[in-house]
Scaffold this motif. Structure first.
Motif, PDB file in Angstrom:
ATOM      1  N   LEU A   1     -33.496  45.928 -25.655  1.00  9.69           N
ATOM      2  CA  LEU A   1     -32.036  45.927 -25.718  1.00  9.69           C
ATOM      3  C   LEU A   1     -31.428  46.778 -24.605  1.00  9.69           C
ATOM      4  O   LEU A   1     -30.280  46.565 -24.216  1.00  9.69           O
ATOM      5  CB  LEU A   1     -31.572  46.442 -27.085  1.00  9.69           C
ATOM      6  CG  LEU A   1     -31.885  45.522 -28.273  1.00  9.69           C
ATOM      7  CD1 LEU A   1     -31.632  46.248 -29.585  1.00  9.69           C
ATOM      8  CD2 LEU A   1     -31.052  44.250 -28.197  1.00  9.69           C
ATOM      9  N   VAL A   2     -32.200  47.753 -24.115  1.00 15.24           N
ATOM     10  CA  VAL A   2     -31.751  48.573 -22.984  1.00 15.24           C
ATOM     11  C   VAL A   2     -32.082  47.883 -21.669  1.00 15.24           C
ATOM     12  O   VAL A   2     -31.223  47.718 -20.795  1.00 15.24           O
ATOM     13  CB  VAL A   2     -32.396  49.978 -23.028  1.00 15.24           C
ATOM     14  CG1 VAL A   2     -31.951  50.801 -21.815  1.00 15.24           C
ATOM     15  CG2 VAL A   2     -32.024  50.688 -24.321  1.00 15.24           C
ATOM     16  N   ILE A   3     -33.335  47.447 -21.524  1.00 17.24           N
ATOM     17  CA  ILE A   3     -33.787  46.815 -20.283  1.00 17.24           C
ATOM     18  C   ILE A   3     -33.012  45.536 -20.004  1.00 17.24           C
ATOM     19  O   ILE A   3     -32.623  45.253 -18.866  1.00 17.24           O
ATOM     20  CB  ILE A   3     -35.296  46.508 -20.357  1.00 17.24           C
ATOM     21  CG1 ILE A   3     -36.087  47.792 -20.587  1.00 17.24           C
ATOM     22  CG2 ILE A   3     -35.771  45.815 -19.078  1.00 17.24           C
ATOM     23  CD1 ILE A   3     -37.560  47.554 -20.847  1.00 17.24           C
ATOM     24  N   SER A   4     -32.757  44.750 -21.055  1.00 16.84           N
ATOM     25  CA  SER A   4     -32.130  43.433 -20.874  1.00 16.84           C
ATOM     26  C   SER A   4     -30.717  43.529 -20.320  1.00 16.84           C
ATOM     27  O   SER A   4     -30.195  42.556 -19.761  1.00 16.84           O
ATOM     28  CB  SER A   4     -32.105  42.676 -22.205  1.00 16.84           C
ATOM     29  OG  SER A   4     -31.300  43.363 -23.160  1.00 16.84           O
ATOM     30  N   ARG A   5     -30.079  44.684 -20.471  1.00 16.35           N
ATOM     31  CA  ARG A   5     -28.718  44.847 -19.941  1.00 16.35           C
ATOM     32  C   ARG A   5     -28.666  44.573 -18.437  1.00 16.35           C
ATOM     33  O   ARG A   5     -27.634  44.149 -17.914  1.00 16.35           O
ATOM     34  CB  ARG A   5     -28.224  46.271 -20.199  1.00 16.35           C
ATOM     35  CG  ARG A   5     -27.951  46.604 -21.646  1.00 16.35           C
ATOM     36  CD  ARG A   5     -26.686  45.988 -22.142  1.00 16.35           C
ATOM     37  NE  ARG A   5     -26.334  46.454 -23.471  1.00 16.35           N
ATOM     38  CZ  ARG A   5     -25.266  46.060 -24.142  1.00 16.35           C
ATOM     39  NH1 ARG A   5     -24.433  45.189 -23.603  1.00 16.35           N
ATOM     40  NH2 ARG A   5     -25.027  46.517 -25.348  1.00 16.35           N
ATOM     41  N   PHE A   6     -29.768  44.804 -17.743  1.00 18.63           N
ATOM     42  CA  PHE A   6     -29.784  44.677 -16.292  1.00 18.63           C
ATOM     43  C   PHE A   6     -30.342  43.333 -15.830  1.00 18.63           C
ATOM     44  O   PHE A   6     -30.558  43.144 -14.636  1.00 18.63           O
ATOM     45  CB  PHE A   6     -30.608  45.823 -15.690  1.00 18.63           C
ATOM     46  CG  PHE A   6     -30.028  47.178 -15.954  1.00 18.63           C
ATOM     47  CD1 PHE A   6     -29.132  47.752 -15.071  1.00 18.63           C
ATOM     48  CD2 PHE A   6     -30.360  47.878 -17.107  1.00 18.63           C
ATOM     49  CE1 PHE A   6     -28.580  48.998 -15.309  1.00 18.63           C
ATOM     50  CE2 PHE A   6     -29.818  49.126 -17.365  1.00 18.63           C
ATOM     51  CZ  PHE A   6     -28.923  49.693 -16.464  1.00 18.63           C
ATOM     52  N   PHE A   7     -30.572  42.412 -16.775  1.00 17.31           N
ATOM     53  CA  PHE A   7     -31.084  41.089 -16.434  1.00 17.31           C
ATOM     54  C   PHE A   7     -30.128  40.013 -16.936  1.00 17.31           C
ATOM     55  O   PHE A   7     -29.833  39.971 -18.136  1.00 17.31           O
ATOM     56  CB  PHE A   7     -32.470  40.847 -17.052  1.00 17.31           C
ATOM     57  CG  PHE A   7     -33.573  41.639 -16.423  1.00 17.31           C
ATOM     58  CD1 PHE A   7     -34.335  41.098 -15.399  1.00 17.31           C
ATOM     59  CD2 PHE A   7     -33.847  42.928 -16.841  1.00 17.31           C
ATOM     60  CE1 PHE A   7     -35.357  41.827 -14.815  1.00 17.31           C
ATOM     61  CE2 PHE A   7     -34.861  43.665 -16.268  1.00 17.31           C
ATOM     62  CZ  PHE A   7     -35.616  43.111 -15.242  1.00 17.31           C
ATOM     63  N   PRO A   8     -29.628  39.151 -16.027  1.00 22.87           N
ATOM     64  CA  PRO A   8     -28.786  38.039 -16.471  1.00 22.87           C
ATOM     65  C   PRO A   8     -29.523  37.192 -17.508  1.00 22.87           C
ATOM     66  O   PRO A   8     -30.744  37.100 -17.498  1.00 22.87           O
ATOM     67  CB  PRO A   8     -28.542  37.237 -15.175  1.00 22.87           C
ATOM     68  CG  PRO A   8     -28.794  38.205 -14.081  1.00 22.87           C
ATOM     69  CD  PRO A   8     -29.868  39.134 -14.573  1.00 22.87           C
TER      70      PRO A   8
END
Length: 216
Positions: free
Chosen positions: A128-135
């Motif tokens: 949920l944190v990492i995915s913020r930076f991936f479209p």
């Protein structure tokens, strides 16, 4: 129809939003961030480039919206991201089975949901944190968390951490880069292209790796 397409085309241009909408630009920014993180149809919206450009035009945003401090603007954007993820979580929680049975359309691709689930399974709640930076992943990760019925308190911890990390890191980068290099506004289009490439290339590579693992 052409007017709608023209509007959508302009909507994907962050600079156009901040230059032409004055005191409503912040409201549009909040709506886009909420939609991209809370509705599966928002995966095509300009998340990273929008936040970076918002940082560059931070002074204009602040002056056009009652002169509120810039850090308050970032907090409002982070709040929109948090609320968007909550919406995505409950969408997945209540409609998970339906989404897996839903046919593909322009706004929905089942493969994105499957890839997000594989991504979540690998990184667990930190996704949920990492995915913020991936479209795309930032759109579908909270939906997958809802489908998997992840404990809501645990979900909220990573939701808030991810939202604050995403908004502050990108918006402050644009804000301070503009302070040191004011001429950056004259080259904003190239910077947006660079951001899109930086965020999209890792996603494409990750998607290929995940697809191979899923097939095998």
């Amino acid at each position: 129809m052409s007017d709608i397409l023209d509007f959508l085309n302009h909507l994907l241009n962050p600079r156009w939003i901040f230059v032409h909408f004055g005191n409503t630009a912040l409201l549009i920014l909040l709506a886009i961030v909420f939609s991209e993180t809370g509705l599966f149809i928002g995966f095509f919206l300009p998340g990273d480039s929008l936040l970076f450009t918002a940082g560059i035009f931070g002074e204009d945003l602040r002056k056009n919206f009652y002169n509120i401090p810039f850090f308050v603007i970032i907090l409002l954007v982070a709040l929109a991201a948090v609320l968007g993820n909550i919406q995505g979580y409950w969408l997945g929680y209540k409609s998970g089975k339906f989404l897996y049975q839903k046919k593909d359309s322009f706004f929905f691709k089942k493969k994105h949901l499957i890839l997000a689930k594989l991504f979540y399974n690998q990184y667990n709640s930190i996704a949920l944190v990492i995915s913020r930076f991936f479209p795309i992943f930032r759109t579908f990760a909270p939906i997958v968390a809802g489908i998997l019925h992840i404990d809501f308190k645990k979900f909220m911890i990573y939701n808030v951490i991810g939202a604050l990390t995403w908004t502050y890191s990108i918006m402050l980068s644009g804000h301070y880069l503009d302070k040191h290099f004011p001429e950056i506004k004259d080259h904003i289009e190239w910077i947006i292209v660079a951001i899109i490439c930086i965020t999209t290339v890792p996603f494409i590579l990750t998607m290929k790796i995940k697809k191979k693992k899923f097939i095998t």
